[in-house]
Design an enzyme around this catalytic site. Structure first.
Site, PDB file in Angstrom:
ATOM      1  CG  HIS A   9      19.397  -5.130  -1.907  1.00 12.99           C
ATOM      2  ND1 HIS A   9      20.389  -6.009  -2.281  1.00 12.99           N
ATOM      3  CD2 HIS A   9      19.655  -4.808  -0.626  1.00 12.99           C
ATOM      4  CE1 HIS A   9      21.211  -6.204  -1.257  1.00 12.99           C
ATOM      5  NE2 HIS A   9      20.792  -5.479  -0.239  1.00 12.99           N
TER       6      HIS A   9
ATOM      7  CG  ASP B 108      14.312  -8.425  -3.117  1.00 12.13           C
ATOM      8  OD1 ASP B 108      14.120  -9.020  -2.039  1.00 12.13           O
ATOM      9  OD2 ASP B 108      15.251  -7.635  -3.305  1.00 12.13           O
TER      10      ASP B 108
ATOM     11  CD  GLN C  66      14.264  -5.103   4.141  1.00 13.79           C
ATOM     12  OE1 GLN C  66      13.669  -5.156   5.221  1.00 13.79           O
ATOM     13  NE2 GLN C  66      15.581  -5.141   4.079  1.00 13.79           N
TER      14      GLN C  66
ATOM     15  CE  LYS D 211      17.625  -8.555   4.316  1.00 12.29           C
ATOM     16  NZ  LYS D 211      18.590  -7.543   4.786  1.00 12.29           N
TER      17      LYS D 211
ATOM     18  CB  CYS E 136      22.890  -3.133  -0.963  1.00 10.42           C
ATOM     19  SG  CYS E 136      24.106  -3.788   0.161  1.00 10.42           S
TER      20      CYS E 136
HETATM   21  N1  PLP Z   1      16.726  -7.392  -1.272  1.00 14.24           N
HETATM   22  C1  PLP Z   1      16.423  -6.487  -0.344  1.00 14.24           C
HETATM   23  C2  PLP Z   1      15.270  -5.561  -0.572  1.00 14.24           C
HETATM   24  C3  PLP Z   1      17.180  -6.407   0.827  1.00 14.24           C
HETATM   25  O1  PLP Z   1      16.890  -5.488   1.759  1.00 14.24           O
HETATM   26  C4  PLP Z   1      18.261  -7.308   1.002  1.00 14.24           C
HETATM   27  C5  PLP Z   1      19.126  -7.210   2.198  1.00 14.24           C
HETATM   28  O2  PLP Z   1      19.300  -6.185   2.781  1.00 14.24           O
HETATM   29  C6  PLP Z   1      18.511  -8.245   0.005  1.00 14.24           C
HETATM   30  C7  PLP Z   1      17.726  -8.263  -1.116  1.00 14.24           C
HETATM   31  C8  PLP Z   1      19.624  -9.240   0.128  1.00 14.24           C
HETATM   32  O3  PLP Z   1      19.389 -10.131   1.154  1.00 14.24           O
HETATM   33  P1  PLP Z   1      20.521 -11.174   1.595  1.00 14.24           P
HETATM   34  O4  PLP Z   1      21.760 -10.366   1.834  1.00 14.24           O
HETATM   35  O5  PLP Z   1      19.970 -11.778   2.841  1.00 14.24           O
HETATM   36  O6  PLP Z   1      20.673 -12.152   0.483  1.00 14.24           O
END
Ligand code: PLP
Length: 406
Positions: free
Chosen positions: A121, A198, A201, A224, A361
């Protein structure tokens, strides 16, 4: 798992959208919130709204107990050793940026390497690009296999003794790939690097044991996993966090302030400058209670069944391309012939079905997939086979609507 009881807990699901009962298939973007979480937040504002760690008055003590109680719930949920290792942040993005800035600027220099993957992401790419630019380090990528997985052999080849940080997703938000974190952590450590996971998910969908994974940092978002927006977690090993400087300075995080110098509170508070997201943390605690009560194992099993069912049904739809590996977490990213994903999502929305469309993203991954965008259906504990039937029917409707492109 009592799916009716689960669904009954989510008021938002019981509504019509565009004249159809809502089918919500966008939980990877943000999950829905059960009444237990909504009520808990409301209770805070109605009953004991107050700042934390400051006053000695009754409301303040109550708020502090709930806020710190939520931290203990997070600790238990991810099997951290101590609440000192649980830092509340605004979300995954803030958690990763904290590590990139604080740990990164101190420990990464010219000639060093940061290793990530192309499935990340943007939140797990850009902080490392910025760190590489600021320090003269090199950003390296573990290549992807055709099915969107990584090979440990490739990790071995990419991570060297110059690598200082390895950062990768527990679960890809596009491909659903579940990465072998424990094994990658071992390779990182063998080379003297730290690993950041990270978990945006990961944490909502599987049992996470940060000690078993032996990861140095694990980042995730409350919204999430049935919690509110604006709250997330950075887990870090105490030995590392202790050596790291805060990135935000101000109230709450200090021990003593003199005219020209100051000292910081101990962990975890030195990383929580300013008034924290009190209602958010308390809401996240309630979300963890909820998920724990339903049972993470039950949730995993439920999602697994849904994915199997969805894949089978989707394979019946002519012109559909599914991206990602066979073994995947609870989401399916796809394209339907030449229909643009935004058009597809618009037709589905008219049927009351919410899916995500766009680059998710993850622009480098879109480039790797050789598409400009995809659609994504993502599932959570409240979804049912009927949701999937409606969704697949929606795909057929889309085909009829855009008949001339087939
Ligand atoms: N990393 C992953 C794999 C994600 O799916 C997301 C959000 O969709 C993020 C990071 C970023 O999360 P946040 O926008 O809650 O900081």
């Amino acid at each position: 798992m009592d799916i009716k009881a689960v669904r009954d807990a989510f008021p938002i699901l019981h509504q019509e959208v565009n004249g159809h009962p809502l089918v919500y298939l966008d939980s990877s973007a943000t999950s829905q919130k059960p009444v237990q979480v909504i009520d808990k937040i409301s209770e805070y504002y109605r009953g004991y709204n107050s700042n934390v760690h400051r006053g000695v008055h009754t409301l303040g003590t109550h708020a502090t107990d709930e806020y710190e109680g939520a931290r203990e719930k997070v600790r238990k949920f991810i099997h951290a050793n101590s609440t000192q290792e649980v830092i509340f942040t605004r979300g995954t993005t803030t958690a990763i940026n904290t590590v990139a800035v604080s740990y990164g600027r101190e420990n990464v220099g010219e000639g060093d390497e940061i290793v990530i993957t192309p499935m990340e992401h943007h939140s797990n790419i850009i902080p490392w690009q910025q760190l590489a630019k600021a320090t003269g380090a090199t950003l390296k990528y573990v290549p992807l296999q055709a099915d969107g997985t990584i090979l440990l052999d490739d990790v071995e080849k990419t991570v060297t003794e110059n690598t200082k940080i390895v950062a990768l997703a527990h679960v890809s938000n596009v491909l659903g790939t579940i990465n072998p974190i424990k094994e990658v952590a071992a390779i990182a450590h063998k080379n003297g690097a730290v690993i950041l996971v990270d978990g945006a998910q990961g944490a909502p969908h599987m049992n996470v044991d940060v000690q078993d994974l032996d990861c140095d940092f694990y980042a995730f978002s409350g919204h999430k996993m049935c919690g509110p927006t604006g709250i997330g977690v950075l887990y870090g090993k105490k030995s590392l966090l202790n050596e790291m400087e805060p990135v935000e300075f101000g109230g709450e995080m200090i021990d003593f302030v003199n005219l020209y110098d100051s000292t910081w509170k101990e962990l975890p508070w030195k990383f929580e400058g300013g008034t924290p997201v009190i209602a958010g943390a308390i809401g996240l605690g309630a979300a963890i209670d909820f998920l724990t009560e339903v049972g993470l194992d039950q949730i995993v099993e439920h999602e697994h069944k849904l994915i199997e069912y969805a894949r089978k049904q989707m394979e019946q739809v002519e012109g559909l391309t599914i991206y990602g590996p066979e073994k995947r977490a609870g989401l399916i990213t796809f394209n339907l012939s030449d229909v643009h994903p935004h058009d597809l999502a618009t037709v589905l929305d008219a049927e009351g079905i919410a899916v995500r469309a766009g680059h998710h993203c993850a622009q480098p991954l879109m480039k790797w997939l050789e598409v400009s965008a995809t659609a994504r259906a993502s599932f959570y504990l409240y979804n049912t086979e009927e949701d999937i039937d409606r969704f697949v029917q929606g795909l057929q409707t889309t085909k009829e609507y855009f008949g001339d492109v087939f």
